[in-house]
Design a protein around this motif. Structure first.
Motif, mmCIF file in Angstrom:
data_model
loop_
_atom_site.group_PDB
_atom_site.id
_atom_site.type_symbol
_atom_site.label_atom_id
_atom_site.label_comp_id
_atom_site.label_asym_id
_atom_site.label_seq_id
_atom_site.Cartn_x
_atom_site.Cartn_y
_atom_site.Cartn_z
ATOM 1 N N LEU A 3 4.240 7.759 -2.603
ATOM 2 C CA LEU A 3 3.284 6.712 -2.955
ATOM 3 C C LEU A 3 3.017 5.777 -1.784
ATOM 4 N N ILE A 30 8.299 5.706 0.086
ATOM 5 C CA ILE A 30 8.730 5.488 -1.285
ATOM 6 C C ILE A 30 7.944 6.431 -2.178
ATOM 7 N N ASP A 31 8.652 7.160 -3.029
ATOM 8 C CA ASP A 31 8.001 8.083 -3.952
ATOM 9 C C ASP A 31 7.580 7.363 -5.226
ATOM 10 N N LYS A 32 6.574 7.912 -5.876
ATOM 11 C CA LYS A 32 6.128 7.370 -7.160
ATOM 12 C C LYS A 32 7.290 7.395 -8.143
ATOM 13 N N GLY A 33 7.497 6.269 -8.847
ATOM 14 C CA GLY A 33 8.551 6.195 -9.837
ATOM 15 C C GLY A 33 9.901 5.754 -9.310
ATOM 16 N N GLU A 34 10.003 5.480 -7.999
ATOM 17 C CA GLU A 34 11.265 4.998 -7.433
ATOM 18 C C GLU A 34 11.438 3.501 -7.679
ATOM 19 N N ILE A 164 2.238 0.017 -7.382
ATOM 20 C CA ILE A 164 3.576 -0.400 -6.962
ATOM 21 C C ILE A 164 3.729 -1.895 -7.202
ATOM 22 N N ASN A 190 10.454 0.833 -15.140
ATOM 23 C CA ASN A 190 10.610 1.968 -14.234
ATOM 24 C C ASN A 190 10.816 3.275 -14.990
ATOM 25 N N THR A 196 6.672 1.908 -10.158
ATOM 26 C CA THR A 196 7.322 1.989 -8.855
ATOM 27 C C THR A 196 7.593 0.574 -8.373
#
Length: 254
Positions: A3, A30-34, A164, A190, A196
């Motif tokens: 993301l 940073i990945d989506k959902g982190e 985010i 989350n 995110t």
């Protein structure tokens, strides 16, 4: 799915012979959902990093991409629209408007974007239910507790369902009970909404709710810690261990 992607970030303050480098050639993604935390000693560059990632500040060098869009190529008007529609912000001091009710503070981003009234009503009640604010909607910020103010700020930050959410010391002004309640709500966002989050914190307890912690020292990533299969209690202890290596007790790292 990635993301946020930052490459070669550098931030230098001052000019000519009197310069200070706050961020040094830093890369991160940073990945989506982190749910990512950023920690480090005072002056380490963590808040500068958050400001650059959230487009509040511009890097001296390097690029920031969010959802494939390059923040460096946008003008001020484009950035303002992007912030409003794609980014959420939670600050330590809440940044609520005392002249507006809790409900009016929550819906402010939607009103500015000229979302229709029916959609605004649907979203505000959905968000208020999720965050336990339904009974407070008609109150003013000065009539509610610190924890309720921060939950209002979370509602405002999430009502647009941003790509985010950036949180700068969100538990810093809260007592331990309110802080725990807020952290559990961020965890629910989350896990249930796939929100995110990138959170700067000096508090190891708050950081233990994250999936991954980036430790910043002298403007660079010193190390990172993944929660993996550790319990939150085990992760908390590992965070304390890293902080001790960084050169101070957790309470001294602000």
């Amino acid at each position: 799915m990635m993301l946020l992607n930052a490459k070669g970030l550098q931030k230098v303050y001052g000019r000519k012979g009197q310069t200070y480098t706050a961020i040094r050639s830093l890369d991160l993604s940073i990945d989506k959902g982190e749910f990512v935390g950023v920690m480090g000693p005072s002056g380490s560059g963590k808040t500068t990093l958050l400001n650059i990632m959230s487009t509040i500040d511009q890097p001296s060098d390097g690029t920031v991409e969010i959802n494939g869009r390059n923040m460096n190529t946008m003008n001020e008007k484009e950035l303002a629209i992007f912030r409003r529609e794609h980014l959420g912000f939670i600050f330590q001091d809440y940044n609520l408007l005392d002249t507006l009710t809790v409900e009016e503070n929550i819906v402010l981003p939607l009103a500015l974007a000229k979302v229709n009234a029916n959609e605004i009503e649907r979203r505000v009640h959905e968000t208020a239910d999720f965050l336990g604010l339904k009974e407070l909607l008609n109150k003013y910020p000065y009539e509610v507790s610190g924890g309720q103010k921060q939950r209002t700020a979370v509602a405002r930050a999430t009502i647009f369902k941003p790509d985010i959410i950036f949180a700068d010391e969100p538990t810093g002004a809260l007592d331990s009970k309110s802080a725990t309640t807020l952290l559990r709500m961020l965890t629910r966002l989350n896990e249930e909404e796939m929100a995110t989050l990138l959170m700067v914190t000096h508090d190891a307890f708050s950081a233990s709710y994250c999936h991954r912690i980036l430790f910043i020292k002298d403007g660079e990533i010193f190390t990172q810690l993944d929660r993996g299969r550790f319990s939150r209690k085990e992760f908390f202890q590992k965070i304390l261990d890293v902080l001790s290596v960084l050169g101070g007790e957790a309470s001294d790292l602000i």
